[in-house]
Design a protein around this motif. Structure first.
Motif, PDB file in Angstrom:
ATOM      1  N   MET A   1       0.697  -1.127  -0.014  1.00 15.21           N
ATOM      2  CA  MET A   1      -0.312   0.229   0.063  1.00 15.21           C
ATOM      3  C   MET A   1       0.816   1.236   0.159  1.00 15.21           C
ATOM      4  N   LYS A   2       1.450   0.996   0.971  1.00 13.17           N
ATOM      5  CA  LYS A   2       2.355   2.004   0.969  1.00 13.17           C
ATOM      6  C   LYS A   2       3.465   2.454  -0.290  1.00 13.17           C
ATOM      7  N   ARG A   3       3.982   1.737  -0.814  1.00 10.34           N
ATOM      8  CA  ARG A   3       4.678   1.330  -2.308  1.00 10.34           C
ATOM      9  C   ARG A   3       3.975   2.170  -2.862  1.00 10.34           C
ATOM     10  N   LYS A   4       2.896   1.473  -3.555  1.00 11.94           N
ATOM     11  CA  LYS A   4       2.003   2.263  -4.058  1.00 11.94           C
ATOM     12  C   LYS A   4       1.774   3.563  -3.925  1.00 11.94           C
ATOM     13  N   LEU A   5       1.573   3.732  -3.064  1.00 16.78           N
ATOM     14  CA  LEU A   5       1.512   5.823  -3.077  1.00 16.78           C
ATOM     15  C   LEU A   5       2.520   6.496  -3.230  1.00 16.78           C
ATOM     16  N   ILE A   6       4.324   5.643  -3.374  1.00 18.27           N
ATOM     17  CA  ILE A   6       5.055   6.199  -2.877  1.00 18.27           C
ATOM     18  C   ILE A   6       5.340   6.896  -4.269  1.00 18.27           C
ATOM     19  N   LYS A   7       5.000   5.145  -5.091  1.00 14.25           N
ATOM     20  CA  LYS A   7       4.835   5.094  -6.394  1.00 14.25           C
ATOM     21  C   LYS A   7       3.818   6.257  -7.533  1.00 14.25           C
ATOM     22  N   TRP A   8       2.797   6.592  -7.085  1.00 12.63           N
ATOM     23  CA  TRP A   8       2.570   7.843  -7.668  1.00 12.63           C
ATOM     24  C   TRP A   8       2.175   8.805  -7.751  1.00 12.63           C
ATOM     25  N   THR A   9       3.072   8.638  -6.175  1.00 17.11           N
ATOM     26  CA  THR A   9       3.368  10.719  -5.891  1.00 17.11           C
ATOM     27  C   THR A   9       4.384  10.827  -6.235  1.00 17.11           C
ATOM     28  N   LEU A  10       5.415   9.614  -6.717  1.00 16.01           N
ATOM     29  CA  LEU A  10       6.837  10.631  -8.277  1.00 16.01           C
ATOM     30  C   LEU A  10       6.001   9.791  -9.134  1.00 16.01           C
ATOM     31  N   ARG A  11       4.828   9.102  -9.704  1.00 17.76           N
ATOM     32  CA  ARG A  11       4.413   9.293 -11.351  1.00 17.76           C
ATOM     33  C   ARG A  11       4.180  10.932 -11.262  1.00 17.76           C
ATOM     34  N   ILE A  12       3.065  10.989 -10.676  1.00 17.27           N
ATOM     35  CA  ILE A  12       1.910  12.771 -10.461  1.00 17.27           C
ATOM     36  C   ILE A  12       3.208  13.768 -10.818  1.00 17.27           C
ATOM     37  N   ALA A  13       4.642  13.125  -9.016  1.00 13.25           N
ATOM     38  CA  ALA A  13       5.414  14.687  -9.561  1.00 13.25           C
ATOM     39  C   ALA A  13       6.086  15.130 -10.444  1.00 13.25           C
ATOM     40  N   LEU A  14       6.652  13.819 -10.945  1.00 14.29           N
ATOM     41  CA  LEU A  14       7.359  13.810 -12.365  1.00 14.29           C
ATOM     42  C   LEU A  14       6.756  14.177 -13.453  1.00 14.29           C
ATOM     43  N   GLY A  15       5.260  13.734 -13.681  1.00 11.08           N
ATOM     44  CA  GLY A  15       4.232  14.684 -14.642  1.00 11.08           C
ATOM     45  C   GLY A  15       4.635  15.825 -14.424  1.00 11.08           C
ATOM     46  N   VAL A  16       4.965  16.600 -13.569  1.00 12.86           N
ATOM     47  CA  VAL A  16       4.508  17.410 -13.382  1.00 12.86           C
ATOM     48  C   VAL A  16       5.612  18.565 -13.848  1.00 12.86           C
ATOM     49  N   THR A  17       6.135  17.874 -12.820  1.00 20.75           N
ATOM     50  CA  THR A  17       8.105  18.398 -13.022  1.00 20.75           C
ATOM     51  C   THR A  17       8.965  18.265 -14.446  1.00 20.75           C
ATOM     52  N   ILE A  18       8.333  16.839 -15.115  1.00 18.14           N
ATOM     53  CA  ILE A  18       8.814  16.887 -16.432  1.00 18.14           C
ATOM     54  C   ILE A  18       8.728  18.160 -17.503  1.00 18.14           C
ATOM     55  N   PRO A  19       7.079  17.735 -17.359  1.00 16.30           N
ATOM     56  CA  PRO A  19       6.728  18.755 -18.718  1.00 16.30           C
ATOM     57  C   PRO A  19       7.512  20.286 -17.730  1.00 16.30           C
ATOM     58  N   LEU A  20       7.087  20.845 -16.924  1.00 13.58           N
ATOM     59  CA  LEU A  20       7.589  22.370 -16.067  1.00 13.58           C
ATOM     60  C   LEU A  20       8.932  22.247 -16.699  1.00 13.58           C
ATOM     61  N   ALA A  21       9.575  21.731 -15.886  1.00 11.08           N
ATOM     62  CA  ALA A  21      11.534  21.779 -16.516  1.00 11.08           C
ATOM     63  C   ALA A  21      11.159  22.190 -17.868  1.00 11.08           C
ATOM     64  N   ALA A  22      10.756  21.384 -19.080  1.00 11.83           N
ATOM     65  CA  ALA A  22      10.800  21.414 -20.511  1.00 11.83           C
ATOM     66  C   ALA A  22      10.509  22.496 -20.730  1.00 11.83           C
ATOM     67  N   LEU A  23       9.339  23.343 -20.059  1.00 11.86           N
ATOM     68  CA  LEU A  23       8.604  24.886 -20.471  1.00 11.86           C
ATOM     69  C   LEU A  23       9.460  25.881 -20.230  1.00 11.86           C
ATOM     70  N   LEU A  24      11.009  25.352 -18.883  1.00 11.98           N
ATOM     71  CA  LEU A  24      11.433  26.635 -18.238  1.00 11.98           C
ATOM     72  C   LEU A  24      12.229  26.732 -19.277  1.00 11.98           C
ATOM     73  N   LEU A  25      13.119  25.317 -19.336  1.00 11.30           N
ATOM     74  CA  LEU A  25      14.468  25.274 -20.586  1.00 11.30           C
ATOM     75  C   LEU A  25      13.992  26.035 -21.923  1.00 11.30           C
ATOM     76  N   TYR A  26      12.945  25.506 -22.584  1.00 13.84           N
ATOM     77  CA  TYR A  26      12.420  26.113 -24.066  1.00 13.84           C
ATOM     78  C   TYR A  26      12.327  28.041 -23.872  1.00 13.84           C
ATOM     79  N   VAL A  27      11.805  28.149 -22.496  1.00 14.66           N
ATOM     80  CA  VAL A  27      11.649  29.830 -21.957  1.00 14.66           C
ATOM     81  C   VAL A  27      13.153  30.330 -21.688  1.00 14.66           C
ATOM     82  N   GLN A  28      13.562  29.759 -21.217  1.00 12.99           N
ATOM     83  CA  GLN A  28      15.227  30.422 -21.119  1.00 12.99           C
ATOM     84  C   GLN A  28      16.058  30.438 -22.636  1.00 12.99           C
TER      85      GLN A  28
END
Ligand code: HEC
Ligand code: HEC
Length: 320
Positions: A1-28
């Motif tokens: 249960m706990k592992r699943k939660l960590i997995k999902w949190t990670l997925r969501i975090a990456l799902g947000v972070t990677i596009p955001l980082a890509a956008l910021l790099l693109y803008v930069q």
């Protein structure tokens, strides 16, 4: 249960972070987007008439010194003589920007730019490096002849070296720069030349194409977009001692500041200069306007549709 939660949190975090980082790099890497605009063909001249007209426009109705002198508005009220050397620091939510040196110094001023580059800045809001200017100026519809006169005058003054810092934009500033700034698009072609007279028609030209009266005397939203009726005032401008609300310049009998003024009152008011020492209105520049130009402005403002808008003129900071 706990592992699943960590997995999902990670997925969501990456799902947000990677596009955001890509956008910021693109803008930069892409925020300095370059534009190409139609050549203006506008050229400076050495003619004494052009230089005299340019001097009048720059120091009078165009009030260039209110931003291109290092002490800005203060200079305009006190009359210090730092001139057009630039370096005024403007603090914005998206960074700190500095106004360029408009004297013809080759290394640090406009001496290195062609007439076409300078004309494109004024006509199209395109900077010397091809990017769009942050919209502080509204001379886009000035006539070809007047833009040529302004450049002729700037070329004629003493070069003063003043190395102005580069803008310091934060990431928000870069995003705005990348996605919101565009060259100016003219509705109809600006005039080749205008003949000064005392008509409302010429007053409209002075108010909208040179003096930027509407830029301050129209209410604006947080991002600088116009949200009020043109010339009906209400724009809140913070200054040193307090916040100014720009007066309603339409001839509404109850709330229009100049509705009851005669043309003589209007001219007299401009000869008086600032009554509030830190007023953002460039009174010193406008004080050199000829009687005829003031008449034209007056007749134009009196010809506007009356708009009811009561504006609190001044609120001291300690009352806020
Ligand atoms: C309300 C403030 C303001 C006023 C008034 C003003 N300027 Fe500017 N001007 C700026 C700012 C800010 C910039 C830099 C904007 C940027 O870099 O995006 C600028 C940039 C310029 C540039 C572009 C230089 C380049 O690097 O390409 C020229 C040319 C210029 N101004 C000329 C003038 C002239 C001529 C006048 C008067 C007729 C004037 N300005 C009045 C704020 C002002
Ligand atoms: C940079 C902003 C700015 C610009 C540009 C500007 N104004 Fe103002 N104006 C103000 C502010 C702020 C006030 C209120 C404070 C004051 O009275 O000094 C004001 C006040 C006035 C007043 C009322 C003065 C009084 O004593 O009641 C008149 C009339 C006026 N402006 C006309 C104009 C005209 C005409 C133009 C264009 C040629 C113009 N303004 C351009 C900011 C501006």
């Amino acid at each position: 249960m706990k592992r699943k939660l960590i997995k999902w949190t990670l997925r969501i975090a990456l799902g947000v972070t990677i596009p955001l980082a890509a956008l910021l790099l693109y803008v930069q890497f892409s925020y300095r987007q370059k534009f190409s605009t139609a050549p203006t063909g506008i050229r400076a001249s050495n003619s004494p008439e052009a230089i005299a007209r340019g001097r009048y426009l720059v120091t009078g109705p165009g009030h260039c010194e209110s931003c291109h002198a290092p002490d800005g508005t203060e200079r305009l009220q006190t009359g210090s003589l730092k001139g057009l050397i630039g370096g005024l620091e403007i603090k914005l939510p998206f960074g700190i920007i500095y106004t360029p040196n408009l004297t013809p110094d080759k290394a640090t001023g406009i001496g290195k730019y062609s007439d076409e580059v300078l004309a494109s800045a004024l006509r199209h809001s395109v900077k010397h490096d091809g990017t769009a200017l942050i919209p502080f100026m509204s001379y886009n519809t000035m006539s070809d002849e007047d833009i040529a006169a302004v450049i002729s005058y700037l070329r004629s003054i003493r070069p003063v070296p003043n190395d102005v810092p580069e803008h310091d934009l934060n990431i928000l500033g870069k995003i705005v720069h990348r996605f919101a700034l565009k060259p100016f698009q003219a509705g109809e072609a600006p005039p080749k030349s205008v003949v000064p007279d005392t008509t409302a028609r010429y007053g409209k030209y002075l108010a909208l194409s040179v003096g930027n009266c509407a830029g301050c005397h129209t209410n604006r939203g947080k991002t600088g977009d116009f949200i009020g009726a043109q010339f009906a005032g209400g724009y809140r401008m913070p200054a040193k001692t307090g916040t100014y609300g720009t007066p309603n310049l339409t001839p509404d009998p109850e709330t229009g500041t100049i509705a009851q003024w005669s043309v003589t009152d209007f001219i007299k008011r401009f000869r008086q200069g600032a009554l509030f020492p830190d007023s953002p209105m460039p009174w010193k520049s406008f004080g050199v306007l000829t009687d005829n130009d003031l008449k034209a402005l007056y007749y134009f403002l009196q010809s506007l549709e009356p708009v009811k808008n009561a504006v609190p003129r001044y609120t001291p900071h300690d009352a806020d």
